[in-house]
Design a protein around this motif. Structure first.
Motif, PDB file in Angstrom:
ATOM      1  N   ILE A   1       0.838  -1.209   0.000  1.00 30.99           N
ATOM      2  CA  ILE A   1       0.000   0.000   0.000  1.00 30.99           C
ATOM      3  C   ILE A   1       0.869   1.254   0.000  1.00 30.99           C
ATOM      4  O   ILE A   1       0.606   2.201  -0.752  1.00 30.99           O
ATOM      5  CB  ILE A   1      -0.975   0.000   1.196  1.00 30.99           C
ATOM      6  N   ASN A   2       1.902   1.273   0.820  1.00 31.42           N
ATOM      7  CA  ASN A   2       2.764   2.460   0.903  1.00 31.42           C
ATOM      8  C   ASN A   2       3.526   2.726  -0.388  1.00 31.42           C
ATOM      9  O   ASN A   2       3.961   3.849  -0.628  1.00 31.42           O
ATOM     10  CB  ASN A   2       3.732   2.339   2.080  1.00 31.42           C
ATOM     11  N   ASN A   3       3.686   1.711  -1.225  1.00 30.74           N
ATOM     12  CA  ASN A   3       4.415   1.883  -2.478  1.00 30.74           C
ATOM     13  C   ASN A   3       3.516   2.084  -3.695  1.00 30.74           C
ATOM     14  O   ASN A   3       4.017   2.160  -4.815  1.00 30.74           O
ATOM     15  CB  ASN A   3       5.356   0.694  -2.695  1.00 30.74           C
ATOM     16  N   LEU A   4       2.210   2.191  -3.468  1.00 28.50           N
ATOM     17  CA  LEU A   4       1.304   2.460  -4.585  1.00 28.50           C
ATOM     18  C   LEU A   4       1.508   3.887  -5.088  1.00 28.50           C
ATOM     19  O   LEU A   4       1.717   4.800  -4.283  1.00 28.50           O
ATOM     20  CB  LEU A   4      -0.160   2.305  -4.140  1.00 28.50           C
ATOM     21  N   PRO A   5       1.430   4.107  -6.402  1.00 34.02           N
ATOM     22  CA  PRO A   5       1.485   5.479  -6.910  1.00 34.02           C
ATOM     23  C   PRO A   5       0.288   6.265  -6.372  1.00 34.02           C
ATOM     24  O   PRO A   5      -0.840   5.787  -6.422  1.00 34.02           O
ATOM     25  CB  PRO A   5       1.387   5.317  -8.430  1.00 34.02           C
TER      26      PRO A   5
ATOM     27  N   SER B   1     -10.153  -1.632 -10.322  1.00 33.89           N
ATOM     28  CA  SER B   1     -11.342  -1.100 -10.989  1.00 33.89           C
ATOM     29  C   SER B   1     -12.250  -0.319 -10.057  1.00 33.89           C
ATOM     30  O   SER B   1     -13.238   0.257 -10.501  1.00 33.89           O
ATOM     31  CB  SER B   1     -12.121  -2.249 -11.628  1.00 33.89           C
ATOM     32  N   ASP B   2     -11.930  -0.275  -8.768  1.00 33.81           N
ATOM     33  CA  ASP B   2     -12.771   0.466  -7.827  1.00 33.81           C
ATOM     34  C   ASP B   2     -12.592   1.975  -7.947  1.00 33.81           C
ATOM     35  O   ASP B   2     -13.382   2.749  -7.433  1.00 33.81           O
ATOM     36  CB  ASP B   2     -12.513   0.027  -6.390  1.00 33.81           C
ATOM     37  N   GLY B   3     -11.548   2.410  -8.641  1.00 35.08           N
ATOM     38  CA  GLY B   3     -11.314   3.838  -8.840  1.00 35.08           C
ATOM     39  C   GLY B   3     -10.615   4.527  -7.680  1.00 35.08           C
ATOM     40  O   GLY B   3     -10.380   5.730  -7.716  1.00 35.08           O
ATOM     41  N   CYS B   4     -10.284   3.774  -6.641  1.00 39.50           N
ATOM     42  CA  CYS B   4      -9.606   4.356  -5.486  1.00 39.50           C
ATOM     43  C   CYS B   4      -8.113   4.482  -5.781  1.00 39.50           C
ATOM     44  O   CYS B   4      -7.474   3.518  -6.200  1.00 39.50           O
ATOM     45  CB  CYS B   4      -9.821   3.499  -4.242  1.00 39.50           C
ATOM     46  N   THR B   5      -7.572   5.652  -5.531  1.00 38.99           N
ATOM     47  CA  THR B   5      -6.159   5.898  -5.807  1.00 38.99           C
ATOM     48  C   THR B   5      -5.271   5.368  -4.682  1.00 38.99           C
ATOM     49  O   THR B   5      -5.747   5.058  -3.591  1.00 38.99           O
ATOM     50  CB  THR B   5      -5.898   7.404  -5.961  1.00 38.99           C
TER      51      THR B   5
ATOM     52  N   ILE C   1      -5.079   3.546   5.554  1.00 37.11           N
ATOM     53  CA  ILE C   1      -4.317   2.306   5.699  1.00 37.11           C
ATOM     54  C   ILE C   1      -4.669   1.533   6.977  1.00 37.11           C
ATOM     55  O   ILE C   1      -4.762   0.310   6.955  1.00 37.11           O
ATOM     56  CB  ILE C   1      -2.799   2.561   5.593  1.00 37.11           C
ATOM     57  N   GLU C   2      -4.891   2.231   8.072  1.00 35.70           N
ATOM     58  CA  GLU C   2      -5.187   1.543   9.338  1.00 35.70           C
ATOM     59  C   GLU C   2      -6.487   0.745   9.242  1.00 35.70           C
ATOM     60  O   GLU C   2      -6.577  -0.358   9.756  1.00 35.70           O
ATOM     61  CB  GLU C   2      -5.263   2.540  10.498  1.00 35.70           C
TER      62      GLU C   2
END
Length: 85
Positions: free
Chosen positions: A23-27, A34-38, A46-47
């Motif tokens: 998660i921390n390394n996602l752009p 496909s959920d559209g969440c960045t 994250i928690e």
């Protein structure tokens, strides 16, 4: 043989630290699914997300099946604006 198989299964288990690292390394500005969440969305929450994903992966590993919702497909038609005005 059963102990060896059980040990291999435990070694394959996904840890919370591993999920957190992904998660921390996602752009930040791109949506990985496909959920559209960045990535920024996942990093902001994250928690809350960690325990949900961890439980999902543990359950999937234990049952050997993905949840039924993973097999559902949604298709959306998005009209493009006509730029030839």
């Amino acid at each position: 043989a059963k102990t060896h198989t059980k040990r291999n299964r435990q070694n394959r288990s996904i840890s919370i630290k591993y999920i957190e690292s992904i998660i921390n390394n996602l752009p930040k500005q791109k949506a990985p699914g496909s959920d559209g969440c960045t990535g920024k969305f996942y990093q902001t929450f994250i928690e809350e997300i960690l325990s949900i994903l961890y439980n999902l992966f543990q359950r999937t590993e234990a049952e050997g099946l993905l949840p039924n919702s993973f097999y559902e497909v949604s298709c959306y038609l998005v009209p493009k604006s006509d730029k030839r005005h």
